[in-house]
Design a protein around this motif. Structure first.
Motif, mmCIF file in Angstrom:
data_model
loop_
_atom_site.group_PDB
_atom_site.id
_atom_site.type_symbol
_atom_site.label_atom_id
_atom_site.label_comp_id
_atom_site.label_asym_id
_atom_site.label_seq_id
_atom_site.Cartn_x
_atom_site.Cartn_y
_atom_site.Cartn_z
ATOM 1 N N UNK A 53 0.877 -1.175 0.000
ATOM 2 C CA UNK A 53 0.000 0.000 0.000
ATOM 3 C C UNK A 53 0.913 1.224 0.000
ATOM 4 N N UNK A 54 0.782 2.053 -1.009
ATOM 5 C CA UNK A 54 1.568 3.278 -1.119
ATOM 6 C C UNK A 54 0.679 4.421 -0.649
ATOM 7 N N UNK A 55 1.111 5.098 0.406
ATOM 8 C CA UNK A 55 0.367 6.226 0.956
ATOM 9 C C UNK A 55 0.937 7.514 0.394
ATOM 10 N N UNK A 56 0.056 8.465 0.148
ATOM 11 C CA UNK A 56 0.494 9.762 -0.358
ATOM 12 C C UNK A 56 -0.153 10.882 0.452
ATOM 13 N N UNK A 57 0.596 11.955 0.574
ATOM 14 C CA UNK A 57 0.079 13.201 1.147
ATOM 15 C C UNK A 57 -0.014 14.183 -0.007
ATOM 16 N N UNK A 58 -1.217 14.656 -0.247
ATOM 17 C CA UNK A 58 -1.444 15.560 -1.374
ATOM 18 C C UNK A 58 -1.737 16.960 -0.857
ATOM 19 N N UNK A 59 -1.136 17.943 -1.525
ATOM 20 C CA UNK A 59 -1.351 19.347 -1.189
ATOM 21 C C UNK A 59 -1.480 20.123 -2.493
ATOM 22 N N UNK A 60 -2.626 20.752 -2.675
ATOM 23 C CA UNK A 60 -2.902 21.545 -3.877
ATOM 24 C C UNK A 60 -2.607 20.764 -5.152
ATOM 25 N N UNK A 61 -3.044 19.489 -5.162
ATOM 26 C CA UNK A 61 -2.914 18.655 -6.352
ATOM 27 C C UNK A 61 -1.551 18.025 -6.564
ATOM 28 N N UNK A 62 -0.627 18.224 -5.635
ATOM 29 C CA UNK A 62 0.723 17.684 -5.786
ATOM 30 C C UNK A 62 1.037 16.735 -4.621
ATOM 31 N N UNK A 63 1.712 15.633 -4.926
ATOM 32 C CA UNK A 63 2.135 14.685 -3.901
ATOM 33 C C UNK A 63 3.369 15.253 -3.208
ATOM 34 N N UNK A 64 3.252 15.484 -1.894
ATOM 35 C CA UNK A 64 4.343 16.105 -1.129
ATOM 36 C C UNK A 64 4.868 15.198 -0.012
ATOM 37 N N UNK A 65 4.265 14.028 0.126
ATOM 38 C CA UNK A 65 4.715 13.066 1.121
ATOM 39 C C UNK A 65 4.288 11.679 0.706
ATOM 40 N N UNK A 66 4.999 10.682 1.217
ATOM 41 C CA UNK A 66 4.658 9.310 0.873
ATOM 42 C C UNK A 66 5.188 8.354 1.934
#
Length: 146
Positions: A53-66
């Motif tokens: 499972x790949x987790x992502x943090x999205x901010x204003x349409x961009x992936x900024x963390x994982x």
């Protein structure tokens, strides 16, 4: 924090964005994994990602963390089996109930936010949903306090 969305990658575009972020932070900035990175695509992924499972943090349409969660009964390689000493636990817990968390990264522009904690909270929710009994992880020594 409502401007950050933490979720499991929905599609191949999300996954590739996570792999690009790994490349930028591990390979380009730290000089790690140069020998196994895909320099043409500017991605860092491995066979574990196929079942994780790949987790992502999205901010204003961009992936900024994982971050990544993998379960021991899905393609765990010999190196990870030894690193985490999996057999030490399998008398008590089935491999399907053991997960390994890792590859937690946050873009430098967003590191003053609680993104790692938000990602970990979302990961715990997934662990509970799947009935996971044991979670293992490792990190670079300088990150232990983090």
């Amino acid at each position: 924090m409502s401007d950050y969305v933490i979720r499991i990658a929905r599609d191949e575009a999300d996954r590739r964005a996570a792999f690009n972020l790994r490349y930028e932070l591990y390979v380009a900035q730290q000089g790690l994994f140069d020998d196994v990175a895909d320099h043409e695509r500017r991605e860092l992924s491995d066979e574990v990602d196929e079942h994780a499972a790949i987790f992502v943090a999205e901010h204003e349409g961009k992936i900024v963390g994982t971050a990544r969660l993998q379960w021991c009964n899905h393609g765990l390689d010999a190196q990870d089996r030894e690193l985490f000493d999996i057999e030490r636990f399998t008398d008590l817990v089935d491999e399907s109930e053991i997960a390994i968390g890792g590859r937690l990264l946050v873009h430098p522009d967003h590191r003053r936010q609680p993104i790692p904690a938000l990602i970990m909270i979302r990961m715990v929710e997934e662990l509970v949903e799947r009935g996971t009994e044991l979670v293992l992880s490792d990190c670079e020594p300088h990150l232990v306090n983090t």
